[in-house]
Enzyme design. Structure first.
Site, PDB file in Angstrom:
ATOM      1  N   GLU A  69      44.281  60.997  -2.706  1.00 29.48           N
ATOM      2  CA  GLU A  69      43.270  59.977  -2.988  1.00 29.48           C
ATOM      3  C   GLU A  69      43.933  58.686  -3.467  1.00 29.48           C
ATOM      4  O   GLU A  69      45.146  58.629  -3.695  1.00 29.48           O
ATOM      5  CB  GLU A  69      42.283  60.530  -4.027  1.00 29.48           C
ATOM      6  CG  GLU A  69      41.557  61.750  -3.479  1.00 29.48           C
ATOM      7  CD  GLU A  69      40.466  62.288  -4.401  1.00 29.48           C
ATOM      8  OE1 GLU A  69      40.389  61.868  -5.573  1.00 29.48           O
ATOM      9  OE2 GLU A  69      39.695  63.141  -3.921  1.00 29.48           O
TER      10      GLU A  69
ATOM     11  N   CYS B  46      42.242  62.953   3.968  1.00 33.44           N
ATOM     12  CA  CYS B  46      41.956  64.396   3.868  1.00 33.44           C
ATOM     13  C   CYS B  46      43.212  65.230   4.113  1.00 33.44           C
ATOM     14  O   CYS B  46      44.113  64.828   4.860  1.00 33.44           O
ATOM     15  CB  CYS B  46      40.932  64.801   4.922  1.00 33.44           C
ATOM     16  SG  CYS B  46      39.307  64.081   4.709  1.00 33.44           S
TER      17      CYS B  46
ATOM     18  N   GLU C 189      43.482  67.865   5.963  1.00 37.36           N
ATOM     19  CA  GLU C 189      43.642  68.285   7.366  1.00 37.36           C
ATOM     20  C   GLU C 189      44.376  67.227   8.179  1.00 37.36           C
ATOM     21  O   GLU C 189      45.284  67.534   8.959  1.00 37.36           O
ATOM     22  CB  GLU C 189      42.278  68.546   8.014  1.00 37.36           C
ATOM     23  CG  GLU C 189      41.503  69.691   7.404  1.00 37.36           C
ATOM     24  CD  GLU C 189      40.624  69.263   6.227  1.00 37.36           C
ATOM     25  OE1 GLU C 189      40.963  68.282   5.540  1.00 37.36           O
ATOM     26  OE2 GLU C 189      39.598  69.925   6.001  1.00 37.36           O
TER      27      GLU C 189
ATOM     28  N   CYS D   1      35.790  67.704   7.654  1.00 37.58           N
ATOM     29  CA  CYS D   1      34.863  66.588   7.874  1.00 37.58           C
ATOM     30  C   CYS D   1      34.925  66.140   9.337  1.00 37.58           C
ATOM     31  O   CYS D   1      35.826  66.522  10.098  1.00 37.58           O
ATOM     32  CB  CYS D   1      35.205  65.426   6.939  1.00 37.58           C
ATOM     33  SG  CYS D   1      36.592  64.423   7.487  1.00 37.58           S
TER      34      CYS D   1
HETATM   35  N1  THU Z   1      38.479  66.159   1.800  1.00 31.95           N
HETATM   36  C1  THU Z   1      39.440  66.756   2.539  1.00 31.95           C
HETATM   37  O1  THU Z   1      40.624  66.766   2.174  1.00 31.95           O
HETATM   38  N2  THU Z   1      39.074  67.372   3.684  1.00 31.95           N
HETATM   39  C2  THU Z   1      37.803  67.374   4.183  1.00 31.95           C
HETATM   40  O2  THU Z   1      37.580  67.865   5.278  1.00 31.95           O
HETATM   41  C3  THU Z   1      36.708  66.779   3.408  1.00 31.95           C
HETATM   42  C4  THU Z   1      37.078  66.123   2.146  1.00 31.95           C
HETATM   43  C5  THU Z   1      38.876  65.483   0.561  1.00 31.95           C
HETATM   44  C6  THU Z   1      38.732  63.993   0.597  1.00 31.95           C
HETATM   45  C7  THU Z   1      38.573  63.661  -0.858  1.00 31.95           C
HETATM   46  O3  THU Z   1      39.859  63.523  -1.435  1.00 31.95           O
HETATM   47  C8  THU Z   1      37.904  64.897  -1.453  1.00 31.95           C
HETATM   48  O4  THU Z   1      38.071  65.934  -0.510  1.00 31.95           O
HETATM   49  C9  THU Z   1      36.431  64.703  -1.735  1.00 31.95           C
HETATM   50  O5  THU Z   1      35.755  64.261  -0.614  1.00 31.95           O
END
Ligand code: THU
Length: 162
Positions: free
Chosen positions: A64, A73, A75, A112
């Site tokens: 983040e 993310c 992935e 996502c």
């Molecule tokens: N996040 C992921 O790493 N992968 C996903 O498929 C959905 C969300 C992360 C992004 C962010 O740092 C946290 O989860 C909250 O959305």
């Protein structure tokens, strides 16, 4: 007018005991990656682990940033790392796991939409389905037999060709 319909298929497992040994191992590596996530803003940690056709393992976790959209993310970090370090090597398996500082994640966490689009392009390029498992802290696990099941109606690069 013709009716348009596509179905997605997966399996809902009761827990890790229904996984194969290689799946359980990949999930463990995803969890280790998850523990290294940088998620001070959401408190939601995600880990992803990829197994490559040559046996190599590539992991990613969410990163983040105070400028929120600059984060990425788990992935996509894992897929881009694999594409960067092992170009031309197929990705055979993916494990995703997530955990929150604020609540217990008792359902499987699926990727996502943006990550699905990225995963699908790698899958189309390698012409080999990527087996996937999604998990939370505990509870049921989803198994899917390819990224195309996650994004049946996707944006395809042929749309960019003239
Ligand atoms: N996040 C992921 O790493 N992968 C996903 O498929 C959905 C969300 C992360 C992004 C962010 O740092 C946290 O989860 C909250 O959305």
């Amino acid at each position: 007018m013709e009716r348009y319909k596509q179905e997605i298929h997966g399996q809902l497992l009761d827990g890790p005991s229904e996984l194969t040994d290689p799946e359980r191992n990949l999930l463990r590596l995803a969890r280790e990656a998850m523990d290294r996530a940088y998620a001070p803003y959401s408190g939601f940690r995600v880990g992803a682990a990829l197994r490559m056709a040559d046996g190599a393992i590539v992991t990613g976790n969410n990163q983040e940033n105070a400028a929120f959209p600059s984060g990425l993310c788990a992935e996509r970090i894992a897929f881009f790392a694999a594409g960067s370090a092992y170009p031309g090597v197929a990705i055979t398996d993916l494990a995703i796991v997530a955990s929150s500082e604020n609540f217990s994640v008792e359902h499987p966490v699926a990727p996502c939409g943006a990550c699905r689009q990225v995963m699908l392009e790698y899958e189309l390029n390698q012409d080999l389905a990527i087996r996937m498992i999604f998990s939370g802290d505990k509870g049921r696990i989803i198994r899917m037999e390819g990224a195309h099941h996650l994004l049946p109606l996707f944006f395809h690069e042929v749309s960019l060709r003239r």
